[in-house]
Design a protein around this motif. Structure first.
Motif, PDB file in Angstrom:
ATOM      1  N   ILE A  78      24.974   7.216   1.048  1.00 48.11           N
ATOM      2  CA  ILE A  78      25.875   7.346  -0.109  1.00 48.11           C
ATOM      3  C   ILE A  78      27.324   7.448   0.351  1.00 48.11           C
ATOM      4  N   GLN A  79      28.216   7.196  -0.590  1.00 46.41           N
ATOM      5  CA  GLN A  79      29.636   7.417  -0.380  1.00 46.41           C
ATOM      6  C   GLN A  79      30.152   8.139  -1.612  1.00 46.41           C
ATOM      7  N   MET A  80      30.748   9.312  -1.404  1.00 50.36           N
ATOM      8  CA  MET A  80      31.331  10.072  -2.509  1.00 50.36           C
ATOM      9  C   MET A  80      32.660   9.443  -2.902  1.00 50.36           C
ATOM     10  N   ILE A  81      32.877   9.309  -4.207  1.00 56.42           N
ATOM     11  CA  ILE A  81      34.141   8.756  -4.708  1.00 56.42           C
ATOM     12  C   ILE A  81      34.694   9.658  -5.799  1.00 56.42           C
ATOM     13  N   LYS A  82      35.984   9.566  -6.007  1.00 56.19           N
ATOM     14  CA  LYS A  82      36.634  10.299  -7.088  1.00 56.19           C
ATOM     15  C   LYS A  82      36.517   9.468  -8.372  1.00 56.19           C
ATOM     16  N   PRO A  83      36.454  10.118  -9.531  1.00 50.09           N
ATOM     17  CA  PRO A  83      36.313   9.373 -10.793  1.00 50.09           C
ATOM     18  C   PRO A  83      37.365   8.286 -10.997  1.00 50.09           C
ATOM     19  N   GLU A  84      38.585   8.532 -10.544  1.00 49.93           N
ATOM     20  CA  GLU A  84      39.644   7.538 -10.750  1.00 49.93           C
ATOM     21  C   GLU A  84      39.456   6.269  -9.899  1.00 49.93           C
ATOM     22  N   MET A  85      38.498   6.273  -8.997  1.00 42.08           N
ATOM     23  CA  MET A  85      38.226   5.110  -8.155  1.00 42.08           C
ATOM     24  C   MET A  85      37.208   4.154  -8.779  1.00 42.08           C
ATOM     25  N   ILE A  86      36.684   4.496  -9.957  1.00 37.59           N
ATOM     26  CA  ILE A  86      35.552   3.767 -10.520  1.00 37.59           C
ATOM     27  C   ILE A  86      35.812   2.265 -10.689  1.00 37.59           C
ATOM     28  N   ARG A  95      25.224   3.318  -1.909  1.00 44.58           N
ATOM     29  CA  ARG A  95      25.267   3.901  -3.247  1.00 44.58           C
ATOM     30  C   ARG A  95      26.504   4.770  -3.348  1.00 44.58           C
ATOM     31  N   TYR A  96      27.160   4.664  -4.474  1.00 50.26           N
ATOM     32  CA  TYR A  96      28.329   5.497  -4.720  1.00 50.26           C
ATOM     33  C   TYR A  96      27.915   6.661  -5.606  1.00 50.26           C
ATOM     34  N   VAL A  97      28.450   7.830  -5.293  1.00 47.46           N
ATOM     35  CA  VAL A  97      28.206   9.036  -6.075  1.00 47.46           C
ATOM     36  C   VAL A  97      29.565   9.549  -6.515  1.00 47.46           C
ATOM     37  N   ILE A  98      29.737   9.732  -7.822  1.00 43.29           N
ATOM     38  CA  ILE A  98      31.009  10.187  -8.357  1.00 43.29           C
ATOM     39  C   ILE A  98      31.097  11.707  -8.222  1.00 43.29           C
ATOM     40  N   ASP A  99      32.132  12.170  -7.521  1.00 42.94           N
ATOM     41  CA  ASP A  99      32.368  13.601  -7.345  1.00 42.94           C
ATOM     42  C   ASP A  99      33.045  14.137  -8.619  1.00 42.94           C
ATOM     43  N   MET A 100      32.292  14.787  -9.442  1.00 38.24           N
ATOM     44  CA  MET A 100      32.784  15.282 -10.723  1.00 38.24           C
ATOM     45  C   MET A 100      33.529  16.615 -10.588  1.00 38.24           C
ATOM     46  N   SER A 101      33.524  17.206  -9.414  1.00 39.99           N
ATOM     47  CA  SER A 101      34.184  18.502  -9.237  1.00 39.99           C
ATOM     48  C   SER A 101      35.702  18.417  -9.397  1.00 39.99           C
ATOM     49  N   SER A 102      36.245  17.206  -9.293  1.00 44.43           N
ATOM     50  CA  SER A 102      37.713  17.072  -9.400  1.00 44.43           C
ATOM     51  C   SER A 102      38.181  16.966 -10.846  1.00 44.43           C
ATOM     52  N   LEU A 103      37.259  16.953 -11.793  1.00 43.83           N
ATOM     53  CA  LEU A 103      37.655  16.866 -13.208  1.00 43.83           C
ATOM     54  C   LEU A 103      38.001  18.221 -13.783  1.00 43.83           C
TER      55      LEU A 103
END
Length: 153
Positions: A122-130, A145-153
């Motif tokens: 996996i690769q963690m991404i920030k929501p703004e990178m979608i 696989r990309y996983v959206i890191d929701m902790s930054s919201l």
């Protein structure tokens, strides 16, 4: 692999070849056209397709031995599956599909993977990178696989 099967990876992306071998594939077949599958006709006991777009499936299904199994996992964009029906009559391959397993099956796979140290790539991404990441997916540049890191919201 971990259960003793020989695994052959079929990909349309040459750059994934080394990764597939590193993940344990016995061999990697790069498919640029249906004719690239001809040497594999009737060789596979079982084939799982995770191709996420509409494609002519018959040349892949032909790689499976008579009375073997071909499973389409997930649904291609738009839901279209194209199969040459005439071809299917003669190849005697059992065709089936699955969206996902149920909770017991999913838990069994998670437990097996944990016990055997099989981890997802996996690769963690920030929501703004979608939007940027979606372009990578469309252009077959995703690893894996990309996983959206929701902790930054």
């Amino acid at each position: 692999m971990s259960k003793g099967a020989e695994v052959y990876a079929f990909t349309t992306t040459e750059s994934k070849k080394e990764d597939c071998l590193a993940f344990g594939a016995t061999e990697v077949i790069v498919v640029n056209s249906p004719s690239d599958l001809q040497p594999w006709k009737g060789k596979m006991d079982y084939m799982i397709s995770t191709i996420p777009y509409a494609y002519e499936m018959s040349s892949y299904i032909d790689c499976v031995k008579p009375y073997g199994y071909f499973t389409q996992v997930g649904q291609p964009i738009g839901g279209e599956l194209t199969i040459n029906n005439f071809n299917m009559i003669f190849n005697r391959v059992n065709f089936n599909g699955s969206l996902i397993g149920g909770i017991p099956e999913t838990q069994e796979v998670v437990d097996y993977c944990a016990e055997n140290k099989i981890y997802p790539q996996i690769q963690m991404i920030k929501p703004e990178m979608i939007n940027e990441i979606w372009e990578k997916v469309v252009n077959k540049e995703a690893r894996y696989r990309y996983v959206i890191d929701m902790s930054s919201l």
